[in-house]
Scaffold this motif. Sequence first.
Motif, PDB file in Angstrom:
ATOM      1  N   VAL A   7       0.754  -1.241  -0.015  1.00  0.00           N
ATOM      2  CA  VAL A   7      -0.206   0.003   0.048  1.00  0.00           C
ATOM      3  C   VAL A   7       1.039   1.113   0.069  1.00  0.00           C
ATOM      4  O   VAL A   7       1.665   1.498   0.882  1.00  0.00           O
ATOM      5  N   PHE A   9       1.246   5.512  -2.308  1.00  0.00           N
ATOM      6  CA  PHE A   9       0.509   6.368  -3.009  1.00  0.00           C
ATOM      7  C   PHE A   9       0.694   5.936  -4.460  1.00  0.00           C
ATOM      8  O   PHE A   9       1.558   5.080  -4.625  1.00  0.00           O
ATOM      9  N   ASN A  10      -0.074   6.499  -5.197  1.00  0.00           N
ATOM     10  CA  ASN A  10       0.120   6.521  -6.622  1.00  0.00           C
ATOM     11  C   ASN A  10       1.177   7.186  -7.197  1.00  0.00           C
ATOM     12  O   ASN A  10       1.151   8.179  -7.935  1.00  0.00           O
ATOM     13  N   ARG A  33      -2.488   1.488  -4.676  1.00  0.00           N
ATOM     14  CA  ARG A  33      -1.830   2.945  -4.845  1.00  0.00           C
ATOM     15  C   ARG A  33      -3.215   3.870  -4.727  1.00  0.00           C
ATOM     16  O   ARG A  33      -3.856   4.008  -5.302  1.00  0.00           O
ATOM     17  N   TYR A  34      -2.892   4.646  -3.491  1.00  0.00           N
ATOM     18  CA  TYR A  34      -3.821   5.550  -2.787  1.00  0.00           C
ATOM     19  C   TYR A  34      -3.575   7.090  -3.684  1.00  0.00           C
ATOM     20  O   TYR A  34      -2.603   7.373  -3.940  1.00  0.00           O
ATOM     21  N   SER A  35      -4.831   7.629  -3.764  1.00  0.00           N
ATOM     22  CA  SER A  35      -4.450   8.996  -4.297  1.00  0.00           C
ATOM     23  C   SER A  35      -4.221   9.969  -2.941  1.00  0.00           C
ATOM     24  O   SER A  35      -5.091   9.783  -2.062  1.00  0.00           O
ATOM     25  N   ARG A  36      -3.133  10.786  -2.996  1.00  0.00           N
ATOM     26  CA  ARG A  36      -2.959  11.532  -1.847  1.00  0.00           C
ATOM     27  C   ARG A  36      -4.180  12.376  -1.434  1.00  0.00           C
ATOM     28  O   ARG A  36      -4.438  12.592  -0.292  1.00  0.00           O
ATOM     29  N   GLU A  39      -7.973   9.554  -1.606  1.00  0.00           N
ATOM     30  CA  GLU A  39      -8.160   8.438  -0.747  1.00  0.00           C
ATOM     31  C   GLU A  39      -7.376   8.567   0.565  1.00  0.00           C
ATOM     32  O   GLU A  39      -7.852   7.717   1.495  1.00  0.00           O
ATOM     33  N   TRP A  40      -6.041   8.916   0.686  1.00  0.00           N
ATOM     34  CA  TRP A  40      -5.360   8.894   1.816  1.00  0.00           C
ATOM     35  C   TRP A  40      -6.045   9.649   2.603  1.00  0.00           C
ATOM     36  O   TRP A  40      -5.779   8.943   4.057  1.00  0.00           O
ATOM     37  N   LYS A  43      -7.656   6.642   4.644  1.00  0.00           N
ATOM     38  CA  LYS A  43      -7.023   5.540   4.913  1.00  0.00           C
ATOM     39  C   LYS A  43      -5.819   5.792   5.860  1.00  0.00           C
ATOM     40  O   LYS A  43      -5.543   4.824   6.614  1.00  0.00           O
TER      41      LYS A  43
END
Length: 153
Positions: A7, A9-10, A33-36, A39-40, A43
């Motif tokens: 897990v 970031f993108n 991959r999270y969008s900062r 999503e972040w 999460k």
Amino acid sequence: MPQYKLVYFNLRGRGEPIRWVLAAADLPYEDVRYSRETEWPFKKPETPYGKVPVLYVDDRPLSQSVAICRYLGRTHGMAVDDPWEAAKGDEVVDAVHDLLPHAAQMVYAKLAGDVAKAKMLATEFYTSTLPPVMRELDRRLEGREWFCGDKMT
């Protein structure tokens, strides 16, 4: 074989060396991959220390990029047994790891649209910060295939 889920970031950042180790060891993994921005924030409370990257090994979380790489290396035959050689390898890792905050500052300035600051930081990085590290890494690698031991670590 454990199930791995990474897990981060993108972007490359601190997650990329982990992806390299997973690829070098030919290990399948789920790459989350999270969008900062979107999503972040939701999460973050679910992660150890409120940070990424996190490698889930059979749903057990392991945090901190260097610790993750060392774990994967030891687990999958990419670690040296000699304590001195291992320490010399750790030294190289830490020297390279020390460059990341400087590189991140450039990226963040660019993302913020501050082109002048990004250029100033890049000039400082490429003329002052990076050269001594590269000189030392070149010196340590001279005549050797690997920084420590006789295989990729």
